[in-house]
Design an enzyme around this catalytic site. Structure first.
Site, PDB file in Angstrom:
ATOM      1  N   GLU A  74       5.604  -3.191   1.306  1.00  0.00           N
ATOM      2  CA  GLU A  74       5.762  -2.906  -0.128  1.00  0.00           C
ATOM      3  C   GLU A  74       5.003  -1.599  -0.376  1.00  0.00           C
ATOM      4  OE1 GLU A  74       7.726  -5.122  -1.191  1.00  0.00           O
ATOM      5  OE2 GLU A  74       7.325  -6.663   0.303  1.00  0.00           O
ATOM      6  N   GLY A  76       0.835  -1.200   0.000  1.00  0.00           N
ATOM      7  CA  GLY A  76       0.000   0.000   0.000  1.00  0.00           C
ATOM      8  C   GLY A  76       0.866   1.245   0.000  1.00  0.00           C
ATOM      9  N   SER A  77       0.284   2.326   0.479  1.00  0.00           N
ATOM     10  CA  SER A  77       0.974   3.612   0.368  1.00  0.00           C
ATOM     11  C   SER A  77       2.120   3.711   1.372  1.00  0.00           C
ATOM     12  CB  SER A  77      -0.014   4.749   0.608  1.00  0.00           C
ATOM     13  OG  SER A  77      -0.480   4.678   1.936  1.00  0.00           O
ATOM     14  N   SER A  78       3.053   4.581   1.044  1.00  0.00           N
ATOM     15  CA  SER A  78       4.189   4.807   1.927  1.00  0.00           C
ATOM     16  C   SER A  78       3.702   5.419   3.252  1.00  0.00           C
ATOM     17  CB  SER A  78       5.175   5.734   1.224  1.00  0.00           C
ATOM     18  OG  SER A  78       6.400   5.712   1.865  1.00  0.00           O
ATOM     19  N   ARG A  79       2.663   6.212   3.165  1.00  0.00           N
ATOM     20  CA  ARG A  79       2.128   6.865   4.374  1.00  0.00           C
ATOM     21  C   ARG A  79       1.670   5.806   5.381  1.00  0.00           C
ATOM     22  NH1 ARG A  79      -2.686   7.862   5.298  1.00  0.00           N
ATOM     23  NH2 ARG A  79      -3.100   9.020   7.186  1.00  0.00           N
ATOM     24  N   THR A  80       0.827   4.878   4.909  1.00  0.00           N
ATOM     25  CA  THR A  80       0.322   3.835   5.818  1.00  0.00           C
ATOM     26  C   THR A  80       1.471   2.928   6.252  1.00  0.00           C
ATOM     27  OG1 THR A  80      -1.751   3.862   4.578  1.00  0.00           O
ATOM     28  CG2 THR A  80      -1.414   2.023   6.074  1.00  0.00           C
ATOM     29  N   GLY A  81       2.360   2.604   5.317  1.00  0.00           N
ATOM     30  CA  GLY A  81       3.493   1.730   5.663  1.00  0.00           C
ATOM     31  C   GLY A  81       4.336   2.330   6.784  1.00  0.00           C
ATOM     32  N   CYS A 110       2.451   1.107  -8.655  1.00  0.00           N
ATOM     33  CA  CYS A 110       3.540   1.597  -7.806  1.00  0.00           C
ATOM     34  C   CYS A 110       4.803   1.843  -8.616  1.00  0.00           C
ATOM     35  CB  CYS A 110       3.813   0.597  -6.688  1.00  0.00           C
ATOM     36  SG  CYS A 110       4.189  -1.047  -7.306  1.00  0.00           S
TER      37      CYS A 110
HETATM   38  N1  LIG Z   1       5.445  -1.663  -3.712  1.00  0.00           N
HETATM   39  C1  LIG Z   1       4.395  -2.358  -4.073  1.00  0.00           C
HETATM   40  O1  LIG Z   1       4.474  -3.572  -4.278  1.00  0.00           O
HETATM   41  C2  LIG Z   1       3.057  -1.693  -4.284  1.00  0.00           C
HETATM   42  C3  LIG Z   1       2.110  -2.360  -5.061  1.00  0.00           C
HETATM   43  C4  LIG Z   1       0.851  -1.765  -5.240  1.00  0.00           C
HETATM   44  C5  LIG Z   1       0.563  -0.552  -4.669  1.00  0.00           C
HETATM   45  N2  LIG Z   1       1.497   0.080  -3.933  1.00  0.00           N
HETATM   46  C6  LIG Z   1       1.206   1.404  -3.382  1.00  0.00           C
HETATM   47  O2  LIG Z   1      -0.081   1.375  -2.770  1.00  0.00           O
HETATM   48  C7  LIG Z   1      -0.690   2.661  -2.844  1.00  0.00           C
HETATM   49  C8  LIG Z   1      -2.105   2.518  -3.358  1.00  0.00           C
HETATM   50  O3  LIG Z   1      -2.825   1.646  -2.531  1.00  0.00           O
HETATM   51  P1  LIG Z   1      -3.821   2.107  -1.389  1.00  0.00           P
HETATM   52  O4  LIG Z   1      -4.232   3.521  -1.608  1.00  0.00           O
HETATM   53  O5  LIG Z   1      -4.854   1.052  -1.297  1.00  0.00           O
HETATM   54  O6  LIG Z   1      -2.888   2.074  -0.075  1.00  0.00           O
HETATM   55  P2  LIG Z   1      -3.310   2.416   1.433  1.00  0.00           P
HETATM   56  O7  LIG Z   1      -2.048   2.568   2.178  1.00  0.00           O
HETATM   57  O8  LIG Z   1      -4.303   3.502   1.497  1.00  0.00           O
HETATM   58  O9  LIG Z   1      -4.082   1.091   1.905  1.00  0.00           O
HETATM   59  C9  LIG Z   1      -3.466  -0.195   1.912  1.00  0.00           C
HETATM   60  C10 LIG Z   1      -4.140  -1.053   2.972  1.00  0.00           C
HETATM   61  O10 LIG Z   1      -3.858  -0.589   4.281  1.00  0.00           O
HETATM   62  C11 LIG Z   1      -5.063  -0.362   5.018  1.00  0.00           C
HETATM   63  N3  LIG Z   1      -4.808   0.743   5.948  1.00  0.00           N
HETATM   64  C12 LIG Z   1      -4.803   2.070   5.675  1.00  0.00           C
HETATM   65  N4  LIG Z   1      -4.447   2.767   6.790  1.00  0.00           N
HETATM   66  C13 LIG Z   1      -4.226   1.857   7.773  1.00  0.00           C
HETATM   67  C14 LIG Z   1      -3.805   1.943   9.158  1.00  0.00           C
HETATM   68  N5  LIG Z   1      -3.541   3.105   9.746  1.00  0.00           N
HETATM   69  N6  LIG Z   1      -3.673   0.796   9.855  1.00  0.00           N
HETATM   70  C15 LIG Z   1      -3.904  -0.383   9.269  1.00  0.00           C
HETATM   71  N7  LIG Z   1      -4.322  -0.519   7.991  1.00  0.00           N
HETATM   72  C16 LIG Z   1      -4.465   0.580   7.254  1.00  0.00           C
HETATM   73  C17 LIG Z   1      -6.082  -0.104   3.941  1.00  0.00           C
HETATM   74  O11 LIG Z   1      -7.377  -0.335   4.417  1.00  0.00           O
HETATM   75  C18 LIG Z   1      -5.648  -1.079   2.864  1.00  0.00           C
HETATM   76  O12 LIG Z   1      -6.097  -2.387   3.146  1.00  0.00           O
HETATM   77  C19 LIG Z   1       0.220   3.478  -3.747  1.00  0.00           C
HETATM   78  O13 LIG Z   1       1.011   4.291  -2.940  1.00  0.00           O
HETATM   79  C20 LIG Z   1       1.072   2.438  -4.447  1.00  0.00           C
HETATM   80  O14 LIG Z   1       2.315   2.911  -4.889  1.00  0.00           O
HETATM   81  C21 LIG Z   1       2.728  -0.465  -3.713  1.00  0.00           C
HETATM   82  O1  LIG Z   2       1.423  -1.523  -8.397  1.00  0.00           O
HETATM   83  C1  LIG Z   2       2.455  -2.055  -8.130  1.00  0.00           C
HETATM   84  C2  LIG Z   2       3.023  -3.312  -8.667  1.00  0.00           C
HETATM   85  C3  LIG Z   2       2.655  -3.617 -10.050  1.00  0.00           C
HETATM   86  C4  LIG Z   2       3.444  -4.599 -10.847  1.00  0.00           C
HETATM   87  N1  LIG Z   2       4.377  -5.381 -10.087  1.00  0.00           N
HETATM   88  C5  LIG Z   2       4.279  -6.709  -9.941  1.00  0.00           C
HETATM   89  O2  LIG Z   2       3.337  -7.349 -10.363  1.00  0.00           O
HETATM   90  C6  LIG Z   2       5.412  -7.396  -9.184  1.00  0.00           C
HETATM   91  C7  LIG Z   2       5.534  -8.847  -9.472  1.00  0.00           C
HETATM   92  C8  LIG Z   2       4.769  -9.698  -8.531  1.00  0.00           C
HETATM   93  O3  LIG Z   2       4.413  -9.247  -7.417  1.00  0.00           O
HETATM   94  O4  LIG Z   2       4.518 -10.851  -8.898  1.00  0.00           O
HETATM   95  C9  LIG Z   2       4.199  -3.841 -11.925  1.00  0.00           C
HETATM   96  O5  LIG Z   2       5.435  -3.745 -11.846  1.00  0.00           O
HETATM   97  O6  LIG Z   2       3.558  -3.334 -12.852  1.00  0.00           O
END
Ligand SMILES: NC(=O)c1ccc[n+]([C@@H]2O[C@H](COP(=O)([O-])OP(=O)(O)OC[C@H]3O[C@@H](n4cnc5c(N)ncnc54)[C@H](O)[C@@H]3O)[C@@H](O)[C@H]2O)c1
Ligand SMILES: O=CCC[C@H](NC(=O)CCC(=O)O)C(=O)O
Length: 486
Positions: free
Chosen positions: A243, A220-225, A277
């Site tokens: 991630e 998910g997002s860097s903020r939540t992470g 992402c």
């Molecule tokens: N690196 C990667 O593999 C990857 C892949 C896909 C998406 N992303 C990132 O994810 C983001 C988009 O996804 P999103 O908007 O759903 O992310 P998000 O962080 O808003 O939510 C992700 C999950 O966390 C939960 N959540 C949110 N706040 C929480 C808290 N305080 N405590 C516990 N759980 C909480 C949400 O309900 C959701 O299930 C983008 O920033 C994108 O770059 C990263």
């Molecule tokens: O939104 C973020 C990831 C999208 C995607 N990455 C993967 O699917 C990684 C491979 C895997 O998890 O199996 C992309 O790079 O487009």
């Protein structure tokens, strides 16, 4: 009945929630959230089921995971349609997401054996045996942009390793999660091995803070992470895999085939309406005539990108963004960059009130003195003109993130120079920077991850190594240590 707890579908006892088709605002799913008490019940169920699941052994677990693969194959068209309906991504694209979910099974099995598994060596001290054990009960948090593929990429390796799971999907994609759990149920997974709790912040917080989970796998997002990372400070016994997002750079330098470069840029920046992402957010283009020509061709191509609802024919390249709120957020991001001195090359516009449909945007931010180091999660590519290569690399690296990066350059030397200096977990040469392979590790550095790469390396965070020295019977050594007599 939208929560799956201890092998039963039960109603949420929290507040009302709905999920909407973002291309027309139609409600496609409604329910109630799981309360913190229901989260407790789900964690207890996962705990009760865990030892028996582990003791079934790898082959028996694999048989069930393969039955799930058969379910995915048999229901591929429905999976693709539900993902499209709920996220707004076009069907051609969600078919590839459903395909990736199927492919994840074979890759996870290969990774289990290659990255973990067991081995034996005879040593003077005895037989040295390496095994891996599951952490126990793990929580999986999924994002909305790949609501099937990315949680699946945590769940499958976690189950293969012998963990039990509580899955909390994005509140924006509950219908996809429900379908996934129906397929696991049909595959014959024992009660409690996987549990689904649907909901928003309250549900997520209750799960993340639960003292009885041994690990949390988050995409998910860097903020939540970052919030989760702080929450897990002082918990060295728990495994946390993060991630997160990126502010990904793409450099163009000395390319003969301008059209091919434009194609790779579009696939990098605008696929999934910029909601990946790995999407390129910043494009570095050399000053001068060659750069001018590339930008002109790019702007024309961007204007011609077809945008539309997930199910229209012929299919658009870009579907709707996840919501109207997300679409408005991108219009706001563009306004912010314009206020800072950016110059619009192609304007991003909100196409239809009440929907997430936006047109793709391209903005020249060369004159912005302090470019915000933000992940604008949508189809808006920022262009920066550079004078020399070192400057471009320095600018590309001026981010707290470090997920993906790329260079389009005909010279191998330029690529090697870039590769040595760029800081990111995915670095591509003359290829789009989206569409990473599940056969490779996938993760970023800096604010993009915590050094627990996923995809092929997901196996690593799903278990811990156990090293043993063994002998079949107790026996005296040939020589006793000095000072000992028996
Ligand atoms: N690196 C990667 O593999 C990857 C892949 C896909 C998406 N992303 C990132 O994810 C983001 C988009 O996804 P999103 O908007 O759903 O992310 P998000 O962080 O808003 O939510 C992700 C999950 O966390 C939960 N959540 C949110 N706040 C929480 C808290 N305080 N405590 C516990 N759980 C909480 C949400 O309900 C959701 O299930 C983008 O920033 C994108 O770059 C990263
Ligand atoms: O939104 C973020 C990831 C999208 C995607 N990455 C993967 O699917 C990684 C491979 C895997 O998890 O199996 C992309 O790079 O487009």
């Amino acid at each position: 009945m939208t929560q799956f707890i201890k092998g039963q579908w039960v109603a949420g006892l929290g507040h009302d929630v709905t999920s909407k088709n973002p291309a027309n605002n139609e409600v496609i799913w409604n329910s109630k959230t799981a309360t913190p008490e229901q989260v407790n019940i789900a964690v207890d169920a996962a705990r009760d089921a865990q030892f028996d699941w582990f003791m079934l052994g790898f082959d028996a677990r694999l048989a069930i995971v393969e039955a799930y693969r058969t379910q995915l194959e048999d229901n591929k068209a429905e999976i693709a349609e539900v993902i499209a309906q709920e996220t707004g991504k076009p069907q051609w694209e969600t078919a590839t997401e459903a395909g990736a979910m199927i492919g994840k099974i074979g890759l996870s099995v290969a990774a289990y054996h290659k990255r973990t598994g067991s081995s034996e060596n005879d040593t003077p001290a005895g037989r040295a045996v390496l095994r891996h054990k599951p952490h126990g009960v793990v929580a999986v948090f999924g994002p909305y942009n790949f609501p099937g593929h990315l949680p699946n990429g945590h769940i499958v390796p976690a189950l293969l390793a012998g963990n039990t799971v509580i899955f909390k999907p994005s509140e924006l994609t509950p219908k996809v999660a429900e379908l996934m759990l129906k397929l696991w149920d049909k595959a014959g997974l024992p009660a409690g091995v996987i549990n689904l709790v649907q909901g928003e912040l309250e549900t997520g917080k209750a799960l993340a803070a639960h003292p009885q989970i041994d690990g949390l796998f988050f995409t998910g997002s860097s903020r939540t992470g970052h919030i989760l990372h702080q929450q897990y400070a002082g918990e060295p016994g728990k495994i946390l895999a993060l991630e997160m997002g990126g502010n990904n750079p793409l450099i163009v330098k000395g390319v003969q085939d301008t059209k091919a470069a434009v194609h790779d840029i579009i696939q990098s920046a605008y696929i999934s309406s910029g909601q990946r992402c790995t999407c390129a957010r910043r494009l570095y283009v050399e000053k001068g005539a060659q750069g001018d020509a590339l930008l002109e061709m790019l702007a024309n191509a961007v204007k011609q990108i077809k945008v539309g609802a997930w199910n229209v024919q012929p299919q658009p390249f870009m579907g709707s963004m996840i919501s109207e709120i997300a679409a408005k957020g991108m219009v706001e991001a563009q306004r912010n960059l314009l206020n800072l001195g950016g110059e619009s090359l192609v304007e991003l516009t909100h196409l239809e009130v009440g929907t997430g449909l936006v047109s793709p945007g391209l903005i020249d931010v060369t004159n912005v003195i302090e470019l915000p180091d933000e992940e604008y999660f949508g189809p808006l590519l920022q262009v920066v003109r550079y004078s020399d290569f070192d400057e471009a690399i320095k600018l590309a690296n001026s981010t707290r993130y470090g997920l993906s990066a790329g260079i389009l350059a005909d010279s191998r030397e330029d690529y090697d120079y870039f590769l040595a200096r760029i800081r990111a977990g995915i670095v591509n040469w003359n290829k789009q920077i989206t569409g990473a392979s599940g056969a490779a590790p996938f993760g970023g550095v800096g604010a993009s991850g915590n050094h627990r790469a996923s995809a092929f390396y997901a196996a690593d965070y799903c278990s811990y190594p156990v090293a043993s020295v063994e002998a079949d019977v107790v026996s005296l050594p040939a020589n006793l240590s000095p000072g000992l007599s028996l």
